[in-house]
Design an enzyme around this catalytic site. Structure first.
Site, mmCIF file in Angstrom:
data_model
loop_
_atom_site.group_PDB
_atom_site.id
_atom_site.type_symbol
_atom_site.label_atom_id
_atom_site.label_comp_id
_atom_site.label_asym_id
_atom_site.label_seq_id
_atom_site.Cartn_x
_atom_site.Cartn_y
_atom_site.Cartn_z
ATOM 1 N N GLU A 80 62.642 108.943 102.037
ATOM 2 C CA GLU A 80 62.386 110.010 102.399
ATOM 3 C C GLU A 80 60.691 109.071 103.291
ATOM 4 O O GLU A 80 59.951 109.660 104.464
ATOM 5 C CB GLU A 80 61.185 110.778 101.150
ATOM 6 N N HIS A 94 84.246 98.842 89.874
ATOM 7 C CA HIS A 94 85.522 99.354 89.419
ATOM 8 C C HIS A 94 85.841 100.714 90.687
ATOM 9 O O HIS A 94 86.854 101.187 90.267
ATOM 10 C CB HIS A 94 85.573 99.970 87.846
ATOM 11 N N LYS A 137 65.615 124.001 105.953
ATOM 12 C CA LYS A 137 64.590 125.204 105.442
ATOM 13 C C LYS A 137 64.746 126.021 106.157
ATOM 14 O O LYS A 137 64.575 126.890 106.636
ATOM 15 C CB LYS A 137 63.328 123.966 105.146
HETATM 16 O O1 PA5 Z 1 57.988 113.526 98.404
HETATM 17 C C1 PA5 Z 1 57.971 115.037 98.491
HETATM 18 O O2 PA5 Z 1 56.382 114.967 98.768
HETATM 19 C C2 PA5 Z 1 58.999 115.835 98.552
HETATM 20 O O3 PA5 Z 1 59.898 114.642 97.507
HETATM 21 C C3 PA5 Z 1 58.260 116.966 97.292
HETATM 22 O O4 PA5 Z 1 58.550 115.942 96.177
HETATM 23 C C4 PA5 Z 1 59.573 118.294 97.059
HETATM 24 O O5 PA5 Z 1 60.383 118.545 98.449
HETATM 25 C C5 PA5 Z 1 59.046 119.147 96.349
HETATM 26 O O6 PA5 Z 1 57.962 119.450 97.355
HETATM 27 P P1 PA5 Z 1 56.840 120.878 96.551
HETATM 28 O O7 PA5 Z 1 56.353 119.933 94.956
HETATM 29 O O8 PA5 Z 1 55.627 121.440 97.015
HETATM 30 O O9 PA5 Z 1 57.579 121.962 95.737
#
Ligand code: PA5
Length: 448
Positions: free
Chosen positions: A288, A309, A423
């Site tokens: 990310e 394996h 989303k």
């Molecule tokens: O690293 C990030 O920002 C995302 O992976 C969030 O942790 C994830 O989308 C969850 O978001 P939130 O804590 O707002 O529910």
């Protein structure tokens, strides 16, 4: 005291001479930018000095809340997705007994995870299971609006209140969210839940050393003081050491040198099944943070020797666009020896009496050498032991390495604009109010 070590010699052999050293200046500038807060995404640098900012009083407060939950619950459900659950799960699985959920005699609550998918079967089975449990909930969402987590929390809140009554339920529901924004904050304030704040300048995937990770880990019965101490020591080390000894800078440099040499996929390999979720957490952290602007190393993971394996063939002989980072644990916590067999039908009596870990270590070394021979550059990260202190240090090392590496790559490592695309489509398809135009467009597209 022993420390985490990084060996990049198995990778530099695949690079032009001086490729890592040539990145020294770029890496140092990237690290300096983080320290000075002058990089893109500088609003999200709170993780950089988070460990050293944690006070003993703050840890005591977390421990007191964990103590209350542990007293009142036999099961605690952590509702959260991405950075709001992976860190806690990674540490709990790394430090726990592999069979804890089967052998638990009540000394620790079982920690379950929800809010990280939209599976009807998963949620049905979970809520059925919880019908006979004295369960509590830790609701974790920075935005407080994430659909997966909000759905699970709706179900769990309702069930908890039905089983315990509203007043008792409020004692076993804890919120970890933004200080002021989002539905999770509004609900927590309205219902009078104990709550913790996710600092605004700490992004989800960098939040494991905030209450997001610390409370569930403390509830599971692990030593969060040692976890934080390991991270604090690593924070100081990485802030001070020169390039040649700085493992975060070296990791960032070698990854970028390999990427420039056409190695587009990094496979994090472990030889301990307990590390599976550490790899899941790492995948999110690096994926990310770096995968944007049509750039970035794709982070993959394997559990060895299991996956030798299955994926071993691909790694040994598939396309040569990969490199491997082995996460190794020097000393196991337990001792078990290879047993004798009178008939020796499997021909393995030559191993009799050896530690099982010695066999595993030879599998690890043999695999590294085989993969190097097969054209796979190798990095090795070694932890002296799998305990809270070294896991804390490892988490911070990976965070620092990620921040530096992302900046060397030239992206903003602290945003995730691409996560919004699915989303938007999902909400349009579900006719969410406010998404009328998107809804029309996506339906027209599907009808074509
Ligand atoms: O690293 C990030 O920002 C995302 O992976 C969030 O942790 C994830 O989308 C969850 O978001 P939130 O804590 O707002 O529910």
């Amino acid at each position: 005291m022993k420390t985490i070590t990084l060996d990049i010699t198995g990778a530099t052999a695949f690079l032009p001479a001086g490729a890592v050293e040539n990145l020294k200046e770029k890496v140092q500038i990237a690290h300096h930018e983080l320290e000075m807060g002058t990089c893109p995404g500088s609003d999200y640098l709170g993780w950089l000095h988070l460990p050293c900012s944690i006070s003993p009083e703050f840890l005591s407060d977390i421990q007191a809340t964990a103590h209350t939950l542990r007293q009142l619950c036999d099961t605690i459900v952590v509702a959260g997705i991405g950075g709001s659950y992976l860190g806690a799960r990674a540490v709990i699985e790394a430090l726990g007994n592999s069979f804890a959920w089967l052998t638990n005699k009540g000394e620790n609550p079982n920690i379950l995870f929800a809010g990280n998918n939209i599976s009807e079967d998963y949620l049905y089975e979970l809520t059925e299971y919880l019908k006979t449990r004295r369960f509590g909930v830790i609701n974790i969402s920075k935005s407080g609006t994430t659909t997966e987590t909000a759905l699970a929390f709706r179900l769990l809140k309702k069930q908890c209140e039905q089983q315990r009554g509203k007043e008792e339920a409020a004692k076993v529901i804890v919120a970890i969210t933004d200080a002021t924004k989002g539905a999770a904050r509004t609900t927590a304030d309205k219902e009078g839940y104990k709550s913790y704040v996710i600092p605004g300048n700490v992004g989800g995937r960098f939040s494991v050393l905030s209450p997001v990770g610390l409370l569930p880990i403390a509830c599971a019965g692990f030593d969060i003081a040692q976890l934080v101490k390991g991270a604090q020591d690593m924070e100081k080390t990485i802030a001070e050491q020169p390039f040649e000894q700085n493992i975060a800078q070296q990791y960032a440099a070698v990854r970028n040198a390999l990427y420039a040499a056409g190695k587009k996929i990094e496979i994090l390999a472990n030889f301990q099944p307990k590390l599976h979720y550490i790899a899941e957490w790492w995948k999110q952290l690096y994926g990310e943070s770096e995968g944007k602007e049509q750039k970035g190393i794709f982070p993959a993971a394997v559990d060895f020797t299991t996956d030798l394996h299955s994926m071993g063939q691909w790694i040994q002989e598939g396309e040569r666009n990969i490199f491997e980072t082995v996460l190794s644990i020097e000393k196991p916590a337990q001792e078990l020896h290879f047993p004798h067999d009178d008939e020796n039908l499997d021909g393995l009596n030559f191993l009799e009496g050896k530690r099982v870990d010695e066999v595993n270590k030879m599998a690890e070394l043999g695999t590294r050498l085989a993969h190097i021979d097969g054209g796979v550059p190798n990095i090795r990260i070694s932890l002296p032991e799998l305990n809270a202190y070294y896991v804390g240090a490892l988490l911070y090392f990976f965070e620092a390495g990620c921040g530096i590496s992302g900046r060397v790559l030239g992206v903003n490592p602290f945003n995730q604009p691409g996560v919004e695309a699915y989303k938007k489509n999902m909400f349009a398809l579900l006719d969410k109010p406010g998404y009328e135009a998107e809804s029309k467009a996506i339906k027209a597209r599907l009808e074509k």
